[in-house]
Design an enzyme around this catalytic site. Structure first.
Site, short mmCIF file in Angstrom:
data_model
loop_
_atom_site.label_atom_id
_atom_site.label_comp_id
_atom_site.label_asym_id
_atom_site.label_seq_id
_atom_site.Cartn_x
_atom_site.Cartn_y
_atom_site.Cartn_z
N HIS A 62 0.82 -1.21 0.00
CA HIS A 62 0.00 0.00 0.00
C HIS A 62 0.86 1.26 0.00
CE1 HIS A 62 -2.81 -2.67 2.61
NE2 HIS A 62 -3.01 -2.91 1.32
N LYS A 72 5.84 6.54 7.12
CA LYS A 72 5.33 5.74 8.23
C LYS A 72 6.49 5.28 9.11
CE LYS A 72 1.71 3.80 5.32
NZ LYS A 72 1.27 2.59 4.61
N HIS A 119 4.33 -0.29 1.07
CA HIS A 119 4.58 -0.94 2.35
C HIS A 119 3.58 -2.08 2.56
CE1 HIS A 119 3.85 -1.46 6.71
NE2 HIS A 119 5.17 -1.55 6.68
N TYR A 132 1.37 1.76 13.27
CA TYR A 132 1.81 2.65 12.21
C TYR A 132 1.69 4.09 12.71
CZ TYR A 132 -0.70 -0.94 9.32
OH TYR A 132 -1.22 -2.07 8.76
N ASP A 170 -6.30 -6.16 -1.79
CA ASP A 170 -4.90 -6.54 -1.98
C ASP A 170 -4.72 -7.60 -3.06
OD1 ASP A 170 -4.12 -4.72 -0.10
OD2 ASP A 170 -3.88 -6.18 1.51
#
Length: 181
Positions: A62, A72, A119, A132, A170
Site C-alpha cells: 500500500h 510511516k 509498504h 503505524y 490486496d
C-alpha cells in the site's frame, strides 16, 4: 535510540534503548528531535493506527499518493511480522528495490518508511499487533498499491502460498510494471 541505514535510500531501522529489570521494561519508542538529528528526515507524525491480524494475513503493498503521501514509522507491538518496504520513487537510485525485516514484540525494532514507498507485512506468529505512525492523514481517494506477488519485485513473504490471507483489495492491486503509484 540507534538509527541504521537500510539498502534503500531514506529508509531506516530504529533500534530503541531498552531498560529491563525485574518489573519489566521501559523504552522511548520515538523521539522527534533525535530522529531528525540522526536522519535529517522530518519526524513529525499526525496519525497513529493499530491493526491486529492472525497468522497468514498479508497486508500490502500500500501507499498514499499525491498531497496525501505518507511516511510511516512501523513496529510490531506483539507477535512477529515480516515487514516489507518497496521504493516506488521513480527518481530514486533504489527505485524498484525492496527491503524486508522481521519486526517483533521482542526485538522492538521499528522501520521508517518514507513517502513514495509501498509498504506491507505478513504475519508470521499466531497473531500480531502492528503499529503505524503516519506523517499525513489517510485519504481513501489517494490510495495506491502494487500487487503483493508481483513477479518483477519477487518478494518472499515467508508464508506458504496456501496459508496467505488477503483482502479483496490486496488481491487485485496493479502490477509494478504498470506504475500505478
Amino acid at each position: 535510540m540507534m538509527i541504521k541505514e537500510t539498502p534503500l535510500k531514506d529508509c531506516y531501522i530504529i533500534e530503541p534503548n531498552v531498560f529491563e529489570d525485574g518489573r519489566g521494561y521501559f523504552y522511548e519508542k520515538f523521539n522527534e528531535q533525535k530522529f531528525e538529528q540522526l536522519t535529517g528526515m522530518n519526524g513529525h507524525f499526525v496519525q497513529d493506527n493499530i491493526s491486529k491480524s492472525s497468522y497468514g494475513v498479508l497486508r500490502g503493498l500500500h501507499l498514499q499518493k499525491g498531497n496525501y503521501a505518507q511516511a510511516k514509522l512501523v513496529s510490531c507491538i506483539e507477535g512477529k511480522v515480516l515487514d516489507v518496504a518497496v521504493d516506488l520513487r521513480e527518481d530514486s537510485p533504489t527505485f524498484g528495490k525492496s527491503f524486508t525485516i522481521e519486526l517483533t514484540g521482542e526485538n522492538k525494532l521499528q522501520l521508517y518508511v518514507p513517502r513514495g514507498f509501498g509498504h506491507g507485512f505478513s504475519v508470521l506468529s499466531k497473531t500480531a499487533v502492528f503499529s503505524y505512525k503516519c506523517d499525513n492523514f489517510y485519504n481513501k481517494d489517494s490510495e495506491g498499491g502494487v500487487l503483493w506477488n508481483d513477479t518483477e519485485l519477487n518478494i518472499d513473504w515467508q508464508i506458504p502460498l496456501e496459508d496467505i490471507i488477503l483482502s479483496d483489495k490486496d488481491s487485485i492491486q496493479p502490477a509494478f510494471s504498470l506504475k500505478n503509484f
